[in-house]
Scaffold this motif. Structure first.
Motif, mmCIF file in Angstrom:
data_model
loop_
_atom_site.group_PDB
_atom_site.id
_atom_site.type_symbol
_atom_site.label_atom_id
_atom_site.label_comp_id
_atom_site.label_asym_id
_atom_site.label_seq_id
_atom_site.Cartn_x
_atom_site.Cartn_y
_atom_site.Cartn_z
ATOM 1 N N SER A 199 33.937 38.768 47.200
ATOM 2 C CA SER A 199 35.344 38.382 47.093
ATOM 3 C C SER A 199 36.222 39.543 47.521
ATOM 4 O O SER A 199 35.819 40.709 47.453
ATOM 5 C CB SER A 199 35.696 37.966 45.662
ATOM 6 N N SER A 207 40.285 40.643 46.799
ATOM 7 C CA SER A 207 41.505 40.306 46.055
ATOM 8 C C SER A 207 42.590 41.336 46.336
ATOM 9 O O SER A 207 42.303 42.477 46.708
ATOM 10 C CB SER A 207 41.223 40.224 44.556
ATOM 11 N N TYR A 229 41.562 35.733 43.783
ATOM 12 C CA TYR A 229 40.917 36.015 45.058
ATOM 13 C C TYR A 229 41.768 35.603 46.252
ATOM 14 O O TYR A 229 42.391 34.558 46.262
ATOM 15 C CB TYR A 229 39.576 35.279 45.153
ATOM 16 N N TYR A 278 36.913 34.468 49.442
ATOM 17 C CA TYR A 278 35.683 34.314 48.667
ATOM 18 C C TYR A 278 34.604 33.770 49.586
ATOM 19 O O TYR A 278 34.851 32.879 50.395
ATOM 20 C CB TYR A 278 35.896 33.349 47.493
#
Length: 215
Positions: free
Chosen positions: A158, A160, A166, A169
């Motif tokens: 992921s 972020s 997120y 992903y």
């Protein structure tokens, strides 16, 4: 007991309907075309651009465009962009670690092979921290003031922004590890996130494959 079952059933139905509503609203603000973006093309050297074909670009009202290419008919390359402060050092913005990721938000699927890559819909705000988590070991390929290149095989990963939900992903569809090259490129107040993975099951992905294609 029946009353409790009815209550739980009602809550489940509301959550499902709510999820589909959010999905519909999000997609109503995004369009897909087959045009390349010159700004993204300029990230790559002549060697790359001679064999780089655009598959499509997603245009959203609340974030920068996301483009997917295929290189030499063998590898997918995904490009994303976010804004940051020009004076911020890339080494201070990007954090990477081995950690297990959990899919917990609505995404739009992107072209991939034997892995599912999904993009979130966070607002296009200034980013001061980008966190990359992979459930497998991460290898540092290159680091400078303008680029950080990594390599990892993953079952899931992921990315972020600002420690929020997120932005990206990915997970494999069969539980096997898949190789991926990942580069963060900073130019003034932009950070470009570039992912490279195989487009079919027969190709090998050398660790420096993506870094060799960037300017």
């Amino acid at each position: 007991m029946k009353k409790k079952i009815l209550i739980f059933s009602f809550i489940a139905i509301v959550l499902v309907i709510g999820g589909w509503f959010i999905y519909f609203v999000i997609h109503s603000f995004a369009t897909f075309n087959h045009n390349s973006i010159a700004e993204y093309n300029n990230l790559f050297n002549d060697k790359a651009n001679s064999k780089l074909d655009i598959l499509g670009t997603t245009i959203s009202r609340n974030k920068a465009p996301a483009s997917t290419y295929i290189y030499n008919k063998k590898y997918y390359i995904h490009v994303f962009k976010t804004k940051t402060l020009e004076r911020e050092l890339l080494s201070k913005i990007v954090k990477y670690q081995r950690a297990y990721s959990v899919d917990n938000m609505v995404f739009a699927s992107m072209p991939s092979y034997k892995y599912d890559l999904r993009s979130g819909f966070n607002d296009d705000a200034l980013v001061t921290l980008i966190t990359y988590n992979s459930d497998q070991q991460i290898m540092l390929i290159k680091q400078s003031e303008k680029i950080i290149s990594l390599f990892s095989c993953f079952k899931n990963f992921s990315i972020s922004y600002n420690s929020s939900s997120y932005e990206l992903y990915g997970e494999t569809d069969n539980g096997n590890c898949k190789p991926m090259c990942l580069s963060f490129v900073k130019a003034k107040d932009n950070v470009y996130i570039i992912l490279m993975a195989v487009a079919n099951g027969k190709e090998f992905l050398p660790e420096e494959s993506l870094d060799d294609l960037l300017k």
